[in-house]
Design a protein around this motif. Structure first.
Motif, short mmCIF file in Angstrom:
data_model
loop_
_atom_site.label_atom_id
_atom_site.label_comp_id
_atom_site.label_asym_id
_atom_site.label_seq_id
_atom_site.Cartn_x
_atom_site.Cartn_y
_atom_site.Cartn_z
N ARG A 17 0.84 -1.20 0.00
CA ARG A 17 0.00 0.00 0.00
C ARG A 17 0.87 1.25 0.00
N ASP A 18 0.23 2.37 -0.25
CA ASP A 18 0.91 3.66 -0.12
C ASP A 18 1.27 3.86 1.35
N VAL A 19 2.39 4.52 1.61
CA VAL A 19 2.82 4.72 3.00
C VAL A 19 3.19 6.18 3.23
N LEU A 20 3.13 6.56 4.50
CA LEU A 20 3.43 7.92 4.94
C LEU A 20 4.76 7.95 5.66
N TYR A 21 5.51 9.02 5.44
CA TYR A 21 6.72 9.18 6.23
C TYR A 21 7.07 10.65 6.41
N LEU A 22 7.90 10.88 7.43
CA LEU A 22 8.37 12.22 7.77
C LEU A 22 9.86 12.31 7.53
N ASP A 23 10.26 13.46 7.05
CA ASP A 23 11.64 13.78 6.75
C ASP A 23 12.00 15.02 7.57
N PHE A 24 13.15 15.02 8.20
CA PHE A 24 13.55 16.14 9.07
C PHE A 24 14.67 16.91 8.39
N LEU A 25 14.30 18.05 7.83
CA LEU A 25 15.18 18.80 6.94
C LEU A 25 16.45 19.28 7.62
N LYS A 26 16.39 19.64 8.88
CA LYS A 26 17.59 20.15 9.56
C LYS A 26 18.61 19.05 9.86
N ALA A 27 18.19 17.79 9.73
CA ALA A 27 19.12 16.67 9.95
C ALA A 27 19.85 16.30 8.66
N LYS A 28 19.51 16.96 7.57
CA LYS A 28 20.11 16.67 6.27
C LYS A 28 21.03 17.81 5.86
N ARG A 29 21.69 17.61 4.73
CA ARG A 29 22.52 18.68 4.17
C ARG A 29 21.68 19.90 3.93
N PRO A 30 22.15 21.09 4.09
CA PRO A 30 23.49 21.46 4.53
C PRO A 30 23.60 21.55 6.05
N HIS A 31 22.48 21.39 6.78
CA HIS A 31 22.48 21.60 8.23
C HIS A 31 23.17 20.47 9.00
N ARG A 32 22.72 19.24 8.74
CA ARG A 32 23.25 18.03 9.37
C ARG A 32 23.21 18.06 10.90
N LEU A 33 22.14 18.58 11.46
CA LEU A 33 21.99 18.55 12.91
C LEU A 33 21.67 17.13 13.35
N ASP A 34 22.00 16.80 14.57
CA ASP A 34 21.69 15.49 15.12
C ASP A 34 20.18 15.38 15.27
N TYR A 35 19.57 14.43 14.56
CA TYR A 35 18.11 14.29 14.59
C TYR A 35 17.57 14.08 16.00
N ARG A 36 18.39 13.50 16.88
CA ARG A 36 17.94 13.25 18.25
C ARG A 36 17.76 14.54 19.04
N CYS A 37 18.32 15.63 18.55
CA CYS A 37 18.23 16.92 19.23
C CYS A 37 17.17 17.84 18.62
N LEU A 38 16.49 17.38 17.60
CA LEU A 38 15.49 18.23 16.94
C LEU A 38 14.20 18.26 17.77
N GLU A 39 13.83 19.45 18.17
CA GLU A 39 12.63 19.63 19.00
C GLU A 39 11.38 19.15 18.26
N SER A 40 11.30 19.45 16.98
CA SER A 40 10.12 19.05 16.21
C SER A 40 9.97 17.52 16.19
N ARG A 41 11.07 16.80 16.00
CA ARG A 41 11.01 15.35 15.94
C ARG A 41 10.59 14.78 17.30
#
Length: 135
Positions: A17-41
């Protein structure tokens, strides 16, 4: 032992089936923040847990030409169906009524089964091992 992450397209094929997912932009280039520290996540994961929304970490859409580090992506185990109460609840939490995101650093996506099926060859036994040998 480390947990193996499934690519979001492999999850779609597995569930058929079709599936849903979330992408955390600040954890990717060019930011590369640690996803574990993202308040939104953290906020989203806590809300999913408190509302009983099933979710898990996943990899992005699989590619044979790009290797990416895990950047906090989340599979949301709710069917993409605008008539489904669970979907509407998740959508209302993540998006404003006009479709814009409530979290400016989060992408909310649908991977259609049709698109996911383009990578069915990835499901062949030993595919990724053979790929790694030739990388």
């Amino acid at each position: 032992m480390p947990q193996l992450l499934e690519h979001i397209d492999a999850i779609a094929r597995k569930l058929k089936r079709d599936v849903l997912y979330l992408d955390f932009l600040k954890a990717k280039r060019p930011h590369r923040l640690d996803y574990r520290c993202l308040e939104s996540r953290s906020h989203i994961a806590q809300w999913f847990d408190s509302e009983g929304v099933e979710w898990c970490e996943c990899g992005p859409f699989a590619s044979e030409t790009v290797m990416r580090s895990y950047a906090g992506e989340i599979f949301i185990n709710v069917p993409y169906d605008e008539t489904d109460d669970h979907y509407r609840k998740v959508q209302t939490f993540l998006e404003y009524p006009d479709g814009t995101m409530r979290f400016d650093d989060v992408g909310f996506y649908v991977v259609t089964l049709q698109i996911a099926m383009k990578n069915t060859h990835h499901d062949e036994p030993g595919f990724w091992d053979r790929w790694a040998e030739n990388f």
